[in-house]
Design an enzyme around this catalytic site. Structure first.
Site, PDB file in Angstrom:
ATOM      1  N   ASP A 114       0.587  -1.291   0.088  1.00 55.03           N
ATOM      2  CA  ASP A 114       0.212   0.124   0.001  1.00 55.03           C
ATOM      3  C   ASP A 114       1.020   1.434   0.155  1.00 55.03           C
ATOM      4  OD1 ASP A 114      -2.626   1.461   0.250  1.00 55.03           O
ATOM      5  OD2 ASP A 114      -1.538   1.860   2.097  1.00 55.03           O
ATOM      6  N   SER A 115       0.602   3.004   0.478  1.00 55.11           N
ATOM      7  CA  SER A 115       1.122   3.602   0.141  1.00 55.11           C
ATOM      8  C   SER A 115       1.709   4.396   1.250  1.00 55.11           C
ATOM      9  CB  SER A 115       0.325   4.895  -0.690  1.00 55.11           C
ATOM     10  OG  SER A 115      -1.645   5.047   0.186  1.00 55.11           O
ATOM     11  N   CYS A 137      -4.001  -1.570  -1.718  1.00 57.15           N
ATOM     12  CA  CYS A 137      -4.348   0.186  -2.238  1.00 57.15           C
ATOM     13  C   CYS A 137      -5.282  -0.320  -3.622  1.00 57.15           C
ATOM     14  CB  CYS A 137      -3.533   0.544  -2.255  1.00 57.15           C
ATOM     15  SG  CYS A 137      -3.147   2.329  -2.989  1.00 57.15           S
ATOM     16  N   GLU A 142      -3.728   9.026   8.737  1.00 49.56           N
ATOM     17  CA  GLU A 142      -1.920   8.848   8.615  1.00 49.56           C
ATOM     18  C   GLU A 142      -1.919   9.421   9.906  1.00 49.56           C
ATOM     19  OE1 GLU A 142       0.533   7.239   6.649  1.00 49.56           O
ATOM     20  OE2 GLU A 142      -1.116   6.223   5.754  1.00 49.56           O
ATOM     21  N   CYS A 166     -10.795   2.653  -0.238  1.00 48.00           N
ATOM     22  CA  CYS A 166      -9.824   2.712   0.012  1.00 48.00           C
ATOM     23  C   CYS A 166      -9.107   2.437   1.112  1.00 48.00           C
ATOM     24  CB  CYS A 166      -9.115   4.161   0.322  1.00 48.00           C
ATOM     25  SG  CYS A 166      -7.897   5.606   0.888  1.00 48.00           S
ATOM     26  N   HIS A 177      -7.197   2.683   3.852  1.00 47.69           N
ATOM     27  CA  HIS A 177      -6.917   3.509   4.932  1.00 47.69           C
ATOM     28  C   HIS A 177      -8.531   3.508   5.668  1.00 47.69           C
ATOM     29  CE1 HIS A 177      -3.323   4.373   3.273  1.00 47.69           C
ATOM     30  NE2 HIS A 177      -3.195   5.569   4.626  1.00 47.69           N
TER      31      HIS A 177
END
Ligand code: DGL
Length: 266
Positions: free
Chosen positions: A11-12, A74, A153, A185, A187
């Site tokens: 993932d990023s 991701c 994040e 997503c 996240h």
């Protein structure tokens, strides 16, 4: 291919940990190498060329670790660079968009679906295409939510700013009387409780992380690739910047210690 080889998940940033957590529960004997590109997150507001270049670099790294399977954890990478990853991989590649779409259509009651994701994912229309491939009758309404990734994040998972932001983003899709909301997503499952609260109890939230873990477990079983050792698995976490920050948020999220977060220098 050896069954004890690891599954590569990438993932990023920390978002892919939602997939790792689901995988740890669903496939408890599998070794995992996780890669989070913390130096370059967020990807979702970048161009297709840039995202593809980053994804290619990560794929090379994970293939060097001799993984037996790659999981694109991701949605943004899956939306714009899936073909690039598949074309360079000698091992099977699974991606979260297909997993999420299959989860949506498995619910016979789903008719009007809201998709939330990064701008790159929403602009690519990849989710709508994936869902309509299986179920052309479904109506789809999409909304890009660029502020969610930095909020996650930052660890602001239940913060008034995040709640206000969610209300602002969700209002237009909620006005379409959706019955299902796809967290497009990786996240976003970290915000699941807050998003369910804002959306209300009647809307089904689809978390592609759980769907991904089920699909992975089935693939391993069907292809005989599962790790039969029954030994405690090894988990490696590789990031491209500030391992301590990843460790702090990651430990909170996974509910376990992450003693050795490795810093990757290209
Ligand atoms: N977690 C990623 C996704 O699923 C994207 C986050 C980012 O913008 O880098 O889309």
């Amino acid at each position: 291919m050896k069954n004890y080889q690891s599954i590569g998940v990438f993932d990023s940033g920390i978002g892919g940990l939602t997939v790792v957590r689901a995988l740890m529960e669903r496939a408890p004997f599998e070794n995992i190498v996780y890669f989070g590109d913390t130096a370059r997150v967020p990807y979702g507001i970048k161009s297709t060329e840039t995202i593809t270049q980053y994804a290619t670099q990560i794929t090379k790294f994970l293939l060097q670790q001799e993984v037996k399977l790659l999981i694109i954890a991701c949605n943004t990478i899956a939306a714009v660079a899936c073909e690039a990853v598949v074309s360079m991989s000698p091992v099977p590649v699974l991606d979260v968009i297909d997993a999420g779409a299959r989860n949506v259509v498995a619910d016979a009651g789903a008719r009007v679906v809201g998709i939330i994701g990064t701008p790159a994912t929403i602009n690519s229309n990849a989710y709508a295409r994936a869902i309509n491939r299986y179920a052309p009758y479904m109506k789809i309404f999409s909304q890009a939510c660029p502020l969610f990734v930095p909020l996650v994040e930052e660890g602001w998972l239940d913060h008034p700013v995040t709640r206000l932001t969610a209300q602002e983003y969700l209002n237009p899709v909620l006005a379409e009387h959706i019955d299902t909301l796809v967290l497009g997503c990786t996240h976003y499952p970290l915000l699941k409780a807050l998003l369910q609260n804002v959306a209300g109890p009647d809307i089904r939230l689809v978390d592609s992380a759980e769907a991904m873990a089920d699909i992975t477990a089935s693939l391993l079983q069907e292809t005989g690739m599962n790790n039969p050792s029954g030994l405690p698995p090894s988990y490696r976490f590789c990031v491209t910047d500030v391992p301590l920050r990843f460790q702090a948020i990651g430990e909170r999220f996974l509910g376990r210690a992450l003693p050795n977060v490795e810093l990757v220098k290209w």
